[in-house]
Design an enzyme around this catalytic site. Structure first.
Site, mmCIF file in Angstrom:
data_model
loop_
_atom_site.group_PDB
_atom_site.id
_atom_site.type_symbol
_atom_site.label_atom_id
_atom_site.label_comp_id
_atom_site.label_asym_id
_atom_site.label_seq_id
_atom_site.Cartn_x
_atom_site.Cartn_y
_atom_site.Cartn_z
ATOM 1 N N GLU A 18 0.835 -1.208 0.000
ATOM 2 C CA GLU A 18 0.000 0.000 0.000
ATOM 3 C C GLU A 18 0.868 1.256 0.000
ATOM 4 O O GLU A 18 2.083 1.197 0.173
ATOM 5 C CB GLU A 18 -0.899 0.033 1.248
ATOM 6 C CG GLU A 18 -2.314 -0.497 1.037
ATOM 7 C CD GLU A 18 -3.186 0.430 0.199
ATOM 8 O OE1 GLU A 18 -2.666 1.425 -0.341
ATOM 9 O OE2 GLU A 18 -4.383 0.153 0.084
ATOM 10 N N ASN A 142 -10.252 5.317 1.288
ATOM 11 C CA ASN A 142 -9.265 5.041 0.245
ATOM 12 C C ASN A 142 -9.377 6.079 -0.868
ATOM 13 O O ASN A 142 -10.174 7.022 -0.787
ATOM 14 C CB ASN A 142 -9.485 3.636 -0.330
ATOM 15 C CG ASN A 142 -8.664 2.572 0.370
ATOM 16 O OD1 ASN A 142 -7.483 2.762 0.637
ATOM 17 N ND2 ASN A 142 -9.283 1.435 0.671
ATOM 18 N N ASP A 193 -10.077 1.175 -4.325
ATOM 19 C CA ASP A 193 -8.994 1.226 -3.343
ATOM 20 C C ASP A 193 -8.197 2.507 -3.598
ATOM 21 O O ASP A 193 -8.780 3.576 -3.703
ATOM 22 C CB ASP A 193 -8.136 -0.044 -3.449
ATOM 23 C CG ASP A 193 -7.412 -0.366 -2.155
ATOM 24 O OD1 ASP A 193 -6.802 0.544 -1.568
ATOM 25 O OD2 ASP A 193 -7.437 -1.530 -1.724
#
Length: 291
Positions: A18, A142, A193
């Protein structure tokens, strides 16, 4: 998007890759493996004492990092961390999640529940030594990214499958209007995301479970889809020189995905995809630690 070339940039497998960002002073991509408490770059990683997930560049040697404790300064040479602003430090339910530096130089970052507890997360902004909560009650915040002119922010709640848009003051970067729903993905089943914008202002979102980057125009219409080799892609980043990097995750996949040949968990690079600006360094930085 038939001309897009996708290759493996880094073959190390992340449980939850991430927060990728480009460091313009070092000419390097950095990213996180959240549950394994790692900050990573090519050929190197740092074991973090706490869970980190997003960061911005302060200067050649220092990062401003969002962690489970709050906003911290991280020294790339020593690995030392200095807590500057506690955020939800006493809330054992939450950790930090997505984040990105806006065009004005402020760091937006989010929190969420370790087990995605409903409504446990929020979005914050750090600028000029101040942290403000902007959006409470989000389950999985997100897709934090910004229009190239700095006049608009985007963010998503993955759990609700919603993408939001919000007008910003172009000088200060603070919101000047309420956020509104730009796209409702519930009918398509897409799970937004991490995201970035291209130079035309389109939002490109890593779609968890869909193995793609999906392009959304500022009016909310879908403009394209770039397939990727891993189902759980998490977040893109741009180097400003034509390359788009995308992290991915093993989380939520069967154990067979851990095989070396399986691309899941690796970090990819796209060429000839779209033009995008790299994130700005953190401009409003106050180094005073928390008292």
């Amino acid at each position: 998007m038939d001309s897009v070339t996708c290759t493996t940039f880094d073959a190390r497998k992340c449980t939850l890759g991430e927060g990728p960002f480009w460091h313009p002073l070092l000419g390097q991509l950095f990213w996180f493996d959240i549950p394994n408490r790692k900050l990573m770059t090519t050929g190197q990683d740092w074991a973090l004492p706490v869970t980190g997930s997003a960061a911005g560049v302060i200067d050649h040697d220092r990062l401003l990092m969002a962690t489970e404790r709050g906003v911290e300064q991280f020294d790339l040479h020593t690995g030392n961390m200095t807590l500057l602003h506690p955020v939800e430090q006493d809330n054992a339910v939450t950790r930090s999640n997505d984040g990105r530096v806006d065009r004005q130089g402020g760091l937006w970052f989010s929190t969420m529940g370790w087990n995605a507890e409903p409504g446990a997360g929020a979005i914050y902004r750090y600028a000029d030594g101040e942290v403000r909560q902007l959006h409470p009650g989000i389950t999985i915040p997100n897709a934090i990214c910004f229009a190239p002119n700095g006049g608009r922010a985007y963010f998503a709640d993955t759990a609700q499958q919603l993408l939001f848009s919000q007008v910003l003051d172009r000088d200060t970067g603070w919101p000047v209007a309420a956020a509104r729903v730009l796209v409702d993905f519930t009918e398509t089943g897409l799970n937004p995301d991490g995201a970035i914008t291209d130079t035309d202002g389109n939002v490109w979102i890593a779609m968890w479970g869909d193995a793609s980057l999906t392009g959304i125009a500022p009016d909310g219409t879908q403009i394209g889809r770039i397939p990727l080799p891993a189902p759980h892609v998490t977040c893109p980043a741009a180097d400003g020189d034509g390359c788009i990097y995308v992290t991915s995750a093993l989380q939520g996949l069967p154990d067979t995905a851990r095989a070396e040949a399986d691309p899941s968990g690796k970090t990819f690079v796209l060429q000839d995809a779209f033009a995008a600006l790299p994130d700005r360094p953190v401009l409003f930085f106050n180094p005073e630690p928390a008292s």
